[in-house]
Design a protein around this motif. Structure first.
Motif, PDB file in Angstrom:
ATOM      1  N   SER A 170      26.167  68.158 -35.453  1.00 40.78           N
ATOM      2  CA  SER A 170      26.690  69.252 -36.275  1.00 40.78           C
ATOM      3  C   SER A 170      27.889  69.918 -35.601  1.00 40.78           C
ATOM      4  O   SER A 170      28.928  70.158 -36.243  1.00 40.78           O
ATOM      5  N   ALA A 171      27.774  70.210 -34.309  1.00 40.77           N
ATOM      6  CA  ALA A 171      28.871  70.859 -33.579  1.00 40.77           C
ATOM      7  C   ALA A 171      30.105  69.963 -33.536  1.00 40.77           C
ATOM      8  O   ALA A 171      31.241  70.434 -33.710  1.00 40.77           O
ATOM      9  N   LEU A 172      29.895  68.661 -33.311  1.00 39.12           N
ATOM     10  CA  LEU A 172      31.017  67.718 -33.278  1.00 39.12           C
ATOM     11  C   LEU A 172      31.678  67.596 -34.646  1.00 39.12           C
ATOM     12  O   LEU A 172      32.898  67.450 -34.750  1.00 39.12           O
ATOM     13  N   SER A 173      30.852  67.682 -35.713  1.00 40.78           N
ATOM     14  CA  SER A 173      31.397  67.600 -37.068  1.00 40.78           C
ATOM     15  C   SER A 173      32.279  68.810 -37.372  1.00 40.78           C
ATOM     16  O   SER A 173      33.387  68.658 -37.916  1.00 40.78           O
ATOM     17  N   VAL A 174      31.809  70.007 -37.027  1.00 40.32           N
ATOM     18  CA  VAL A 174      32.586  71.228 -37.278  1.00 40.32           C
ATOM     19  C   VAL A 174      33.907  71.179 -36.510  1.00 40.32           C
ATOM     20  O   VAL A 174      34.981  71.466 -37.065  1.00 40.32           O
ATOM     21  N   TYR A 175      33.837  70.780 -35.241  1.00 43.11           N
ATOM     22  CA  TYR A 175      35.059  70.719 -34.428  1.00 43.11           C
ATOM     23  C   TYR A 175      35.972  69.593 -34.915  1.00 43.11           C
ATOM     24  O   TYR A 175      37.202  69.733 -34.898  1.00 43.11           O
TER      25      TYR A 175
ATOM     26  N   TYR B 207      37.968  70.751 -37.785  1.00 46.08           N
ATOM     27  CA  TYR B 207      39.029  71.645 -37.310  1.00 46.08           C
ATOM     28  C   TYR B 207      40.231  70.828 -36.805  1.00 46.08           C
ATOM     29  O   TYR B 207      41.380  71.137 -37.131  1.00 46.08           O
ATOM     30  N   LEU B 208      39.950  69.783 -36.040  1.00 47.39           N
ATOM     31  CA  LEU B 208      41.027  68.940 -35.516  1.00 47.39           C
ATOM     32  C   LEU B 208      41.746  68.201 -36.642  1.00 47.39           C
ATOM     33  O   LEU B 208      42.971  68.024 -36.590  1.00 47.39           O
TER      34      LEU B 208
ATOM     35  N   MET C 293      45.839  75.257 -33.256  1.00 46.98           N
ATOM     36  CA  MET C 293      45.699  76.414 -34.148  1.00 46.98           C
ATOM     37  C   MET C 293      45.912  75.948 -35.585  1.00 46.98           C
ATOM     38  O   MET C 293      46.482  74.889 -35.832  1.00 46.98           O
ATOM     39  N   LEU C 294      45.438  76.774 -36.536  1.00 45.41           N
ATOM     40  CA  LEU C 294      45.583  76.434 -37.945  1.00 45.41           C
ATOM     41  C   LEU C 294      46.471  77.441 -38.660  1.00 45.41           C
ATOM     42  O   LEU C 294      46.261  78.654 -38.556  1.00 45.41           O
ATOM     43  N   SER C 295      47.450  76.924 -39.385  1.00 44.16           N
ATOM     44  CA  SER C 295      48.294  77.772 -40.222  1.00 44.16           C
ATOM     45  C   SER C 295      47.679  77.853 -41.619  1.00 44.16           C
ATOM     46  O   SER C 295      46.722  77.142 -41.932  1.00 44.16           O
ATOM     47  N   LYS C 296      48.248  78.705 -42.479  1.00 46.01           N
ATOM     48  CA  LYS C 296      47.754  78.801 -43.862  1.00 46.01           C
ATOM     49  C   LYS C 296      47.932  77.465 -44.583  1.00 46.01           C
ATOM     50  O   LYS C 296      47.063  77.052 -45.363  1.00 46.01           O
TER      51      LYS C 296
END
Length: 464
Positions: free
Chosen positions: A287-292, A295-296, A305-308
Motif C-alpha cells: 500500500s505504501a509503495l503504491s501511494v508513493y 506520486y512519482l 514536487m507536484l504542480s497543479k
C-alpha cells in the motif's frame, strides 16, 4: 538549610539502627521507599523555616500559604538541562516499574493452566466456561500480580455478553487479559517517546516510534532502507490527519490507543497476511509503495514536487481545475508546488470523503470566502467547473438552480441560506455534496444514478 540537613542525617541514622524491612514486612521495597519518602517529607515540611525557591518571590506574605502544596509545576526550561535530565530519568524509572507489573509469557501460560483446571463443567458448544466461585479461586491461587486482571468488575462485564447465565467463557477471559496487557505495553512504549510527559506525541516523536518499529515487522523485511523515510511519512500522516484535524501538531496517546490504526499497523507482525488484506491496509508495504508510486508517476518533471498541472492527473483525472486551484491556495506549498506530505493529506481526504476529518479538510477548501459556511454563490463558484466539463464532453447543460436546490434539500441546513460544516456532518450526505462539486465523473454518476440502477437491474434479469 541547617535544620534540613540535621533532620535528614537524623533520619539516616534512624534507618541505620533499625532494619526498615522488619517494620514493613508485608510491603515491597518500592512501597517502603514511598512510605519513607512521604514520612520524611512531612517531617521536613514541619521543621523547615526557609522558603522554597518558588516561594521566595511570592507576593502573598501570609504564612499559611507555606503549608498549601503546589499543584502545578512548569516544565523545565530549555537551559535547565539538569532538571530536564532528572525529569526524563524519573519518567523512565516510572515506566519501567509499570512494565514490571505486566504479565509475561510464562505468567500467561500459568493463567491459562489455572483457568483450565478450574473451569466449571460441563463444557458448552466445545467451549470452556467458569463461574464466579471458581474465578475467585483462580485469582487467589494466581497471586497479587494477577489481581488487577481478575477483578469482580471484569467478570461482570464479560458476564453481560456471555451466552450462559452465571458463567463466562474461559477463552474470552484469557483474551481480555492479553488485550489489556497489550494495551498497557503499547501505552508504555508510546510514552517513552513522550519527552515532555504531557500525554502527547509530536510528529517527530511519532516518526521516531514508527522508525524503530520497522525492524520488528516481518511484513516490512523486504523494504529498502532508502524507502524507510517515505514509509514513516506515509504512516505518520494517517495518524495525524485523522487524530489531529485542527493541525495542532500533536496527538494524544490515549487517542492513538483507542483508534483502529494501531491494530492495522501491528498486524504487520504476522508473517503471513493475505494479499487482499495487505492492499486494504494503509500501513502495509504494498500500500505504501503504491501511494508513493502514484506520486512519482504524477511528478512529470521529476523535481520531487507536484504542480497543479501535474496533480490534475490524480485518480480518474476529472477533478475540476477550480477545485485544484483552491487546494493550492489553502494547503501548504513551496513556490506553488506540493510536497509528498501535503499530497498524503490530499489523498487521505479524497479516499475517505465520508469521514468527519476529510469533510473538515474539504470544507475548508470549499469555503472560498472564509466565512465558515457555504452559500449559493459558493456552490455556483465550484459548479462552474462541472459546467465547463459538461461543455467539453458536449453533454446537455444543467441548470445550477436545480443542483443548488437538490444540495440544500440533502443537507437541510439549520439556516436555509447557508451550509455550515456542522450541517454537512449531520446530514449524512456530506460525501455526495462534496463529490458533485469537485469531480466531474462523480457528478455524472450521481446525475445518472437512476439510469445506472435500471441498467444494472436489466443486466441481472438477463443473467437469470
Amino acid at each position: 538549610m541547617g535544620d534540613f540537613r540535621a533532620t535528614l542525617l537524623a533520619n539516616l541514622n534512624k534507618v541505620a539502627r533499625h532494619d526498615v524491612r522488619q517494620q514493613y514486612t508485608k510491603h515491597s521495597d518500592d512501597e517502603i521507599e514511598d512510605i519513607l519518602f512521604q514520612k520524611y517529607r512531612a517531617e521536613l515540611a514541619l521543621n523547615r523555616k526557609e522558603p522554597l525557591p518558588h516561594e521566595q518571590d511570592d507576593p502573598r506574605k501570609d504564612a499559611s500559604y507555606r503549608y498549601i502544596p503546589k499543584f502545578h509545576f512548569d516544565l523545565p526550561k530549555g537551559a535547565d538541562s539538569l532538571a530536564q535530565k532528572l525529569r526524563e530519568e524519573a519518567r523512565t524509572l516510572f515506566l519501567q516499574k509499570r512494565s514490571k507489573e505486566l504479565l509475561d509469557n510464562s505468567e500467561f501460560k500459568m493463567l491459562w493452566s489455572l483457568l483450565e483446571k478450574n473451569q466449571s463443567p460441563p463444557a458448552m458448544d466445545d467451549e470452556q466456561y467458569i463461574n464466579y466461585e471458581s474465578y475467585c479461586k483462580v485469582a487467589t491461587i494466581a497471586g497479587d500480580k494477577f489481581q488487577r486482571f481478575l477483578t469482580a468488575t471484569t467478570f461482570a462485564r464479560l458476564l453481560a455478553s456471555s451466552s450462559y447465565p452465571g458463567k463466562v467463557s474461559v477463552m474470552s477471559l484469557f483474551n481480555y487479559a492479553m488485550r489489556k496487557v497489550w494495551l498497557q505495553q503499547t501505552r508504555i512504549g508510546l510514552s517513552l517517546y513522550d519527552y515532555t510527559g504531557q500525554g502527547y506525541l509530536s510528529e517527530s516523536d511519532m516518526e521516531s516510534y514508527i522508525l524503530e518499529l520497522i525492524p520488528t515487522f516481518p511484513q516490512l523485511e523486504g523494504l529498502e532502507k532508502s524507502f524507510h523515510s517515505f514509509y514513516v511519512c506515509t504512516t505518520v500522516r494517517k495518524f495525524f490527519f485523522f487524530l489531529d484535524p485542527l493541525r495542532t501538531g500533536r496527538i494524544r496517546i490515549r487517542d492513538i490507543l483507542t483508534c483502529s490504526f494501531l491494530d492495522d499497523l501491528l498486524e504487520l507482525r504476522d508473517e503471513e497476511i493475505p494479499k487482499d488484506a495487505q492492499e486494504m491496509n494503509w500501513f502495509s508495504a504494498p500500500s505504501a509503495l503504491s501511494v508513493y508510486g502514484h506520486y512519482l508517476n504524477l511528478d512529470k518533471d521529476h523535481n520531487g514536487m507536484l504542480s497543479k498541472k501535474e496533480l490534475i492527473g490524480y485518480g480518474t483525472g476529472t477533478l475540476t481545475p477550480i477545485f485544484l486551484d483552491r487546494v493550492f491556495a489553502e494547503c501548504l506549498t513551496y513556490d506553488g508546488e506540493m510536497d509528498y506530505k501535503t499530497y498524503l493529506d490530499f489523498v487521505l481526504a479524497l479516499e475517505n470523503r465520508s469521514e468527519p476529518q476529510s469533510l473538515h479538510y474539504l470544507f475548508r477548501i470549499l469555503d472560498v470566502e472564509h466565512k465558515g459556511y457555504l452559500t449559493a454563490f459558493t456552490l455556483n463558484y465550484f459548479f462552474k467547473g462541472i459546467q465547463d466539463e459538461l461543455s467539453a464532453h458536449r453533454a446537455e447543460p444543467i441548470n445550477f438552480d436545480d443542483v443548488k436546490d437538490e444540495i440544500f434539500d440533502m443537507v437541510k441546513p439549520a439556516d436555509p441560506t447557508r451550509i455550515t460544516l456542522k450541517d454537512m456532518l449531520n446530514c449524512g450526505h456530506g460525501e455526495t455534496v462534496v463529490s458533485i462539486l469537485i469531480e466531474f465523473h462523480k457528478f455524472w454518476a450521481y446525475e445518472n444514478r437512476e439510469v445506472m440502477v435500471t441498467s444494472a437491474g436489466s443486466e441481472e434479469a438477463n443473467s437469470l
